[in-house]
Design a protein around this motif. Sequence first.
Motif, short mmCIF file in Angstrom:
data_model
loop_
_atom_site.label_atom_id
_atom_site.label_comp_id
_atom_site.label_asym_id
_atom_site.label_seq_id
_atom_site.Cartn_x
_atom_site.Cartn_y
_atom_site.Cartn_z
N PRO A 213 2.70 -0.22 5.17
CA PRO A 213 2.02 -0.96 4.11
C PRO A 213 0.57 -0.54 3.87
O PRO A 213 0.09 -0.60 2.75
CB PRO A 213 2.08 -2.41 4.60
CG PRO A 213 3.22 -2.47 5.54
CD PRO A 213 3.29 -1.12 6.19
N ALA A 214 -0.13 -0.12 4.93
CA ALA A 214 -1.55 0.25 4.79
C ALA A 214 -1.75 1.76 4.76
O ALA A 214 -2.88 2.23 4.74
CB ALA A 214 -2.35 -0.35 5.94
N ALA A 228 0.46 3.42 -0.88
CA ALA A 228 1.91 3.60 -0.82
C ALA A 228 2.62 3.17 -2.11
O ALA A 228 3.66 3.70 -2.47
CB ALA A 228 2.47 2.81 0.36
N GLY A 229 2.04 2.17 -2.82
CA GLY A 229 2.73 1.62 -3.98
C GLY A 229 3.83 0.66 -3.55
O GLY A 229 4.21 0.61 -2.37
N ARG A 426 -5.13 -4.54 -4.34
CA ARG A 426 -5.39 -5.02 -2.97
C ARG A 426 -4.80 -4.04 -1.96
O ARG A 426 -5.40 -3.76 -0.91
CB ARG A 426 -4.81 -6.42 -2.80
CG ARG A 426 -5.20 -7.11 -1.50
CD ARG A 426 -4.64 -8.52 -1.43
NE ARG A 426 -4.89 -9.11 -0.11
CZ ARG A 426 -4.12 -10.03 0.45
NH1 ARG A 426 -3.06 -10.50 -0.18
NH2 ARG A 426 -4.42 -10.51 1.65
N GLN A 427 -3.62 -3.50 -2.28
CA GLN A 427 -3.02 -2.50 -1.39
C GLN A 427 -3.90 -1.25 -1.32
O GLN A 427 -4.09 -0.67 -0.25
CB GLN A 427 -1.62 -2.12 -1.90
CG GLN A 427 -0.87 -1.21 -0.96
CD GLN A 427 0.35 -0.58 -1.61
OE1 GLN A 427 0.23 0.19 -2.56
NE2 GLN A 427 1.53 -0.90 -1.10
N ALA A 428 -4.46 -0.85 -2.48
CA ALA A 428 -5.35 0.31 -2.50
C ALA A 428 -6.59 0.07 -1.64
O ALA A 428 -7.03 0.95 -0.89
CB ALA A 428 -5.76 0.62 -3.94
N ARG A 442 -2.95 -3.58 10.43
CA ARG A 442 -2.05 -4.75 10.53
C ARG A 442 -2.55 -5.95 9.72
O ARG A 442 -1.84 -6.93 9.58
CB ARG A 442 -1.89 -5.18 12.00
CG ARG A 442 -1.13 -4.17 12.85
CD ARG A 442 -1.40 -4.38 14.32
NE ARG A 442 -2.85 -4.26 14.58
CZ ARG A 442 -3.39 -4.30 15.79
NH1 ARG A 442 -2.63 -4.46 16.85
NH2 ARG A 442 -4.70 -4.19 15.95
N THR A 443 -3.80 -5.87 9.22
CA THR A 443 -4.39 -7.04 8.55
C THR A 443 -4.95 -6.65 7.20
O THR A 443 -5.95 -5.92 7.12
CB THR A 443 -5.52 -7.63 9.42
OG1 THR A 443 -5.04 -7.79 10.75
CG2 THR A 443 -5.96 -8.97 8.87
N PRO A 444 -4.34 -7.13 6.10
CA PRO A 444 -4.84 -6.76 4.78
C PRO A 444 -6.19 -7.38 4.49
O PRO A 444 -6.59 -8.37 5.13
CB PRO A 444 -3.77 -7.31 3.82
CG PRO A 444 -3.02 -8.32 4.60
CD PRO A 444 -3.13 -7.95 6.04
N PRO A 445 -6.92 -6.83 3.52
CA PRO A 445 -8.22 -7.42 3.16
C PRO A 445 -8.03 -8.84 2.63
O PRO A 445 -7.05 -9.13 1.95
CB PRO A 445 -8.75 -6.49 2.07
CG PRO A 445 -7.54 -5.78 1.52
CD PRO A 445 -6.58 -5.69 2.66
#
Length: 485
Positions: A213-214, A228-229, A426-428, A442-445
Amino acid sequence: MGIVAGLDSSPDFTRIVVCDTDTGAVLRQGYAPHPVDSPDGGGARPSDVDPQAWLLSLGEAAGGGLLEGVQAIGVSAQQNAVVPLDAQGNTVRPAMVGGDKRAQVAAADLIEALGGREAWAQAVGCVPQAAQPVTKLRWLAKTEPEHAVRAAVLMQAHDWLVWQLLGRPVRRTTDRGGASGTGYWSAATGAYRSDLVELALGHQAMLPEVIGPADAAGTTPEGLLISAGTGETMAAAFGLGIGLGDAVVSLGASGSVMAVHPEALVDSSGMITSLADATGMHLPVVTTLNAVRTLRGAAELLGMPDLESLSDLAMKSTPGAHGLVLLPYLEGERTPSLPHTAGTLAGLRRESMKPEHLARAAFEGMLCGLADALDVLRGRGVEVRRIFLLGAAAELSAVQAAAPALFGAQVVVPQPADYAAIGAARQAAWALGVSQGTLDPRTPPVWQGAAAQVLEPGEELAVGQAVRQQFVSVREQTHPGAFRS
């Protein structure tokens, strides 16, 4: 402070948002419709699309220096589109998109070929539907064998767009979210089932590498990082910021209920589609065939010009609609599995035969059908404390008045926004932070949450649960054992 972009290539248009990396605040946005090759007109979306149309739309949406200063881009795109490529990377035929009815026979073929619905549920967490890539491959093999034979590489819309942005490198990538909707990747095992590709297409094909994911898919020659999209559903969930304890109820013509869960759910009945999300968790989804189409049918029957008028009329009634119960199975139903049934109106008495009571019964019937779908997830141990209600009908007063008590949970109605594009951004930001060593993979913004109305069940909870019980009683009486596990 940096800036990142998220683009969402939906079936009809491209939206781009440019966001502040730290807060998620939308700074700029762009929009462009997809060019239409032929005046297909009339409602049904064409089933075949030249993917170059997505690139043209993307270029137009990004015009005027929109992406100036952007450090990373995330891509969200329509799910279920398949782009078959030959060994040289050229499209074999136009992309197959949408819920293509041509593929219904192919879906039945595949279910039988593997040994039934339970075999598919165990293999990849879902039972083939007409829209899914695996089913479209079967249709291709049966209907256009000359194209099927040349299909050496299989990509989805967001995979293909990421690959194009990176300059068509040798390495092709996808993410768990997109892969989980194909029908040939298992969210439970995290692996492709290449035997199912062969079962559908007649031979093996190259599939994109599933990255984390990251992870970044790569960097453009200009130094722009591409994440990743993911698919639109997963991107919207990420953009909304939903987590454990949250569910999303989406009100379209048909309805869907999805929730975040730590593990993949295998459901032999086929009611749960086991998708992966964009964070490393899982997104079990349950679909109903009848949501807003129930309201539109009631509006037509009662001579109401629009759904707002139907809502105003329903508000003149009271919870329970004076004893009227509508089982809203107007197109058959998937949840419960009653494909050939019709709707039922029960509880007719002389005093209940008023337009406002029928209007109220339509809203309550639609919401109780979605509550049934929620209960399928709750029955499998999915925790639901808060429900995000999406779709234009979520703004209707009759929906907002009834939903919290019927669902038995806090209901959040987010303001309309481009949540899929925001999720892609957010993924970017996540991939950019990980590449710079400032974020944990392991931790998104943490971005500011969606602006929303929050509705509590409050004192209406007991009344709402009584209405719900009345619906369940009529359903059990009319369709005994419909929800047998």
